[in-house]
Design an enzyme around this catalytic site. Structure first.
Site, PDB file in Angstrom:
ATOM      1  N   ASN A 487       0.817  -1.190   0.060  1.00  0.00           N
ATOM      2  CA  ASN A 487       0.035  -0.025  -0.131  1.00  0.00           C
ATOM      3  C   ASN A 487       1.069   1.214   0.078  1.00  0.00           C
ATOM      4  OD1 ASN A 487      -1.648   2.035   0.372  1.00  0.00           O
ATOM      5  ND2 ASN A 487      -2.882   0.774   1.822  1.00  0.00           N
ATOM      6  N   ASP A 488       1.077   1.775  -1.198  1.00  0.00           N
ATOM      7  CA  ASP A 488       1.924   3.084  -1.453  1.00  0.00           C
ATOM      8  C   ASP A 488       1.550   4.012  -0.500  1.00  0.00           C
ATOM      9  OD1 ASP A 488       4.070   2.193  -3.137  1.00  0.00           O
ATOM     10  OD2 ASP A 488       2.765   2.614  -4.735  1.00  0.00           O
ATOM     11  N   CYS A 489       0.232   3.999  -0.073  1.00  0.00           N
ATOM     12  CA  CYS A 489      -0.037   5.416   0.606  1.00  0.00           C
ATOM     13  C   CYS A 489      -0.378   5.122   2.332  1.00  0.00           C
ATOM     14  CB  CYS A 489      -1.490   5.664   0.127  1.00  0.00           C
ATOM     15  SG  CYS A 489      -1.584   5.988  -1.862  1.00  0.00           S
ATOM     16  N   GLN A 504       5.728   9.622  -0.501  1.00  0.00           N
ATOM     17  CA  GLN A 504       6.457   8.360  -0.605  1.00  0.00           C
ATOM     18  C   GLN A 504       8.044   8.412  -0.071  1.00  0.00           C
ATOM     19  OE1 GLN A 504       4.112   8.534  -2.885  1.00  0.00           O
ATOM     20  NE2 GLN A 504       2.694   6.924  -2.019  1.00  0.00           N
TER      21      GLN A 504
END
Ligand code: GLC
Ligand code: GLC
Length: 816
Positions: A487-489, A504
């Site tokens: 989950n990049d967020c 990020q």
């Protein structure tokens, strides 16, 4: 409501009205020359890299949508009436007929008006760096039609980013040549570029235009170009401003007859020392390109090229075909999902209606997951991709989050520190080995960070991937999350309060101990896979160590990652739990429920079943499973980008489709075929075709996201085409629900089907042999395969004995 229908026989989606809710796109090209094309001929083309070698222009996010394309204008020279078969760019002109057929790497658009029908076929032939437009103009009147055809493309000045921003320079650099009706676009060729574009036709031309303003006329758009309106091109030669390509071709079509006109748009390079002809001039050397242009302006070449393209797809799609009781499953598995997998493999996340081809390189984790969806089709390209990805790994086992396809180098801007990344390499390689049995890849020398001299075996890279996690454990013994995991967020080390800072890569605080239960589950899965790989290499000692590490991490998850009814998500910078009943929002996340069970965590002690029941109760909606609940109602600095999205979108409680197949697979692992298949159908785009005005995206491909229940537009899809959803759904349906699962020791047939099914048939090419598979199951039974009949001989269990290469073997699998 529907905007078209599937033609499974032709493997096409047929759109029968042009005003789809969003442009519905398709892709041209298979290996180095690519383009996107919408149902109204919008889109652009590029060579290899959509940012650095863009051939034509497209205006993203414009009003109206979908401006810039491969347009043909048809003008009736008797009346002056003009129109385009693709509806755009002349939407004010009503068409008497319209149809768009998106096929596999080609699109055919037909329009008719006033007794003239124009059928456009667009495709990029295999092994060439060009695209063909074949126009077939039919006269259905009873008198001859005197027509003017105008082709039209707008050239991009190669670097798409610069092209869209640096006008003080760009308005001065544009250059073209026009020779024998062929338009050459050569901006910056005079200096450091060795490449140019060409746009040619097989007909005598009555004129041409290469300067946009001359073609359109001042303050006019593509909906009413002055040249088309007056019926005469101006023979403009672009100098600076906006170079375009337009041919003016006059044809007479007799009643009942069809005239074919070809256009070829392509990309060519010259050796640096042979750029000009004569040497020392400023004229492009056309010696190498002319034969190619001539060949593709021959209708026979075009016919053969199109047949070859169709045969190419026949071969690729023949690897897995299924006939199940469900048509939506059949057409997705046999056609569209497989096709989407190849497109996604080729383009990663770079070029779609939502990805402008400028922003992102190839993702380390994305590319490893994309492998799952195409390794069975072109194993050689999967092998190459794995070695390219692994070569961007660091000696620590860490990985650049992205790399650039043109240079194959890691991207320094985004850097490393996404702590799930290295583990995906193990999963990608495992998938490759299971499909191909090609163990030689493990001994390939692969450098670190592309540094010559640093090569070690790929196998050693995998060891370091696992080590990377073990070297980075937090206070609970769970893996540290780094910048983010899948989950990049979920940015637990970021703490950004400044607009525009990238979530990020911003780290405003140090010493944090944020841990990820997702990575823990992924570690268990990867450690078991690496143990399997070690066992293949007869490294039993190592295999034991990896299994023990998996075991230990499973224990840690049970101790610190279990919340009572589901797996927790993470611990934040300060050690506060996330994804727990203790939280006010974000109490349950989908990712750890999927990944922990995929790793086998909780299968024996019942935690898996409980976690999946919680998913069903709290996260499942009729449109798919949302990422987390309750969605975050406000920005939370300690969580990062996830809380930047309004509730129901993207990672903040959207149906992030990529995660749904993990749950489907997990459901098969606990034997729940009904639920697995139900989830599968909820996001299957073909099964959602009737919801056209809600779903809005293409009904033939998966989208990254469908708006979640907290969004006002619940059920609306966005970001179609390039998504890990494609590969994972293909794995979920073919390998787990239908159970045709490659394993280290061969092919398994181990389906977990809906109770009411009575079986299905399939053909699977695997390691050189073809298996004709029939699964038989009494209706109402929820069991597993007990034995196989291989050419009539009983074999216990579900593992198909490997046949000799070239063999065709009949397999019956009996579910009881
Ligand atoms: C995007 C990224 C992918 C990431 C996902 C969830 O799809 O490409 O790498 O895992 O978002 O944040
Ligand atoms: C945004 C998106 C996410 C994607 C990431 C990286 O954060 O929400 O889905 O993975 O950008 O590009």
């Amino acid at each position: 409501m529907r905007y078209g229908h599937f033609d499974d026989e032709q493997r096409e989606y047929v759109i029968d009205r042009p005003d789809t809710p969003l442009p519905w796109i398709n892709y041209l090209g298979t290996e180095s020359y690519f383009g996107i094309i919408s149902n109204t001929a919008g889109g652009y083309s590029f060579y290899r890299d959509a940012r650095l070698r863009r051939l034509t222009r497209y205006r993203y996010n414009n009003a109206p949508l979908d401006v810039g394309g491969r347009y043909l204008y048809v003008r009736d020279d008797a009346t002056g009436d003009y129109w385009s078969p693709s509806w755009q760019p002349t939407p004010e002109r009503d068409l008497d007929e319209y149809e768009c057929r998106h096929g596999l790497s080609y699109t055919r658009i037909t329009g008719a008006r006033g007794g003239v029908r124009a059928e456009m076929l667009y495709f990029a032939p295999l092994d060439e760096t060009l695209e063909v437009w074949r126009a077939r103009i039919t006269n259905t009147r009873d008198t001859a039609a005197e027509l003017s055809l105008f082709s039209s493309v707008e050239f991009c000045l190669w670097d798409a980013q610069d092209d869209a921003t640096n006008y003080q320079r760009n308005f001065n650099t544009g250059q073209v040549e026009v020779v024998d009706g062929t338009i050459y676009h050569k901006t910056e060729y005079r200096e450091r570029r060795d490449h140019f574009a060409y746009f040619a036709t097989n007909r005598e031309i009555s004129g041409f235009d290469t300067q946009r303003e001359a073609f359109l006329g001042p303050y006019r758009g593509y909906d009413r170009p002055a040249a088309v309106e007056t019926g005469q091109a101006t023979d403009s030669i672009a100098h600076g401003w906006q170079p375009i390509g337009s041919h003016h071709v006059k044809i007479t079509v007799n009643p009942g007859e069809t005239e074919e006109v070809l256009f070829v748009l392509g990309y060519a390079e010259n050796p640096r020392d042979a750029k000009f002809d004569p040497p020392g001039s400023q004229t492009i050397n056309k010696v190498t390109v002319e034969p190619t242009i001539d060949r593709w302006l021959d209708p026979a070449t075009v016919e053969q090229g199109f047949a070859d393209l169709r045969a190419h797809w026949d071969a690729l799609l023949g690897t897995v075909t299924v006939t199940t009781p469900d048509d939506d499953t059949n057409r997705m598995v046999n056609i569209w999902n497989a096709y989407q997998n190849m497109v996604t493999f080729n383009l990663s996340r770079s070029t779609s209606l939502y990805e402008a081809g400028i922003g992102r390189g190839m993702g380390f984790r994305d590319s490893n997951q994309d492998l799952l969806g195409f390794v069975h089709m072109i194993p050689a390209r999967a092998r190459e991709r794995i070695l390219d990805i692994a070569a961007t790994q660091k000696t620590t086992g860490g990985a650049y989050h992205q790399y650039q396809p043109l240079t194959k180098r890691g991207n320094n801007d985004i850097g490393e520190g996404f702590n799930d990344d290295p583990l995906w390499l193990i999963l990608g390689v495992a998938a490759y080995l299971k499909e191909t049995g090609d163990q030689s890849i493990l001994d390939e020398p692969v450098p670190f960070d592309n540094a010559a001299g640093s090569e070690v075996s790929l196998y050693e890279h995998l060891r370091r991937s696992l080590r990377y996690t073990l070297d980075r454990l937090g206070p609970h013994g769970l893996p540290l999350i780094g910048r983010a995991d899948w989950n990049d967020c979920l940015n637990l080390n970021c703490f950004s309060d400044t607009p525009g800072e990238p979530f990020q890569t911003t780290e405003n605080a140090s010493g944090g101990v944020a841990e990820s239960v997702f990575i823990a589950g992924q570690f268990v899965l990867a450690a078991k896979e690496l143990a399997g790989i070690a066992a293949l290499r007869e490294q039993e000692g190592e295999a034991v160590v990896y299994r023990a590490a998996a075991e230990k991490m499973s224990g840690t998850i049970a101790e610190h990652g279990w919340d009572g009814a589901w797996f927790r998500r993470a611990y934040d910078f300060h050690g506060t739990v996330i994804g727990s009943g203790e939280n006010d929002e974000g109490q349950i996340f989908v990712e750890p429920q999927g990944m922990c069970v995929l790793g086998g965590v909780g299968l024996e002690d019942g935690l898996a079943v409980k976690a999946l029941d919680s998913v069903a109760a709290r996260l499942a909606t009729p449109h798919g499973i949302v990422l987390q609940q309750p969605a975050y109602s406000s920005y939370r600095i300690e969580l990062g980008e996830i809380s930047s999205y309004p509730p129901g979108y993207k990672e903040n409680g959207g149906i992030f489709c990529h995660t749904n197949p993990w749950i489907m697979i997990a459901e098969t692992m606990v034997g729940n075929g009904d639920r697995a298949f139900d989830y599968y159908r909820r996001i299957n785009p073909s099964a959602r075709e009737d919801l056209g005005e809600v779903h809005r995206c293409e009904p033939y491909v998966y989208a990254q996201m469908i708006a979640g229940r907290d969004a006002p537009t619940h059920g609306e899809a966005k970001n179609s085409w390039l998504t890990g959803t494609a590969a994972w759904n293909f794995a979920a349906i073919t390998q787990w629900i239908l159970g045709l699962r490659p394993d280290f020791d061969g092919l398994r047939v181990d389906p977990v089907l809906p109770a009411d099914w009575t079986g299905f048939t399939a053909t699977r090419r695997f390691r050189g042999a073809t298996y004709e598979i029939t699964v038989r199951k009494p209706a109402g039974v929820r069991g597993r395969v007990t034995h196989l009949l291989v050419e009539g001989e009983r074999v216990e269990g579900s593992l198909v004995p490997l046949a000799t290469e070239g063999g065709v073997v009949r397999v019956e699998a009996i579910v009881e």
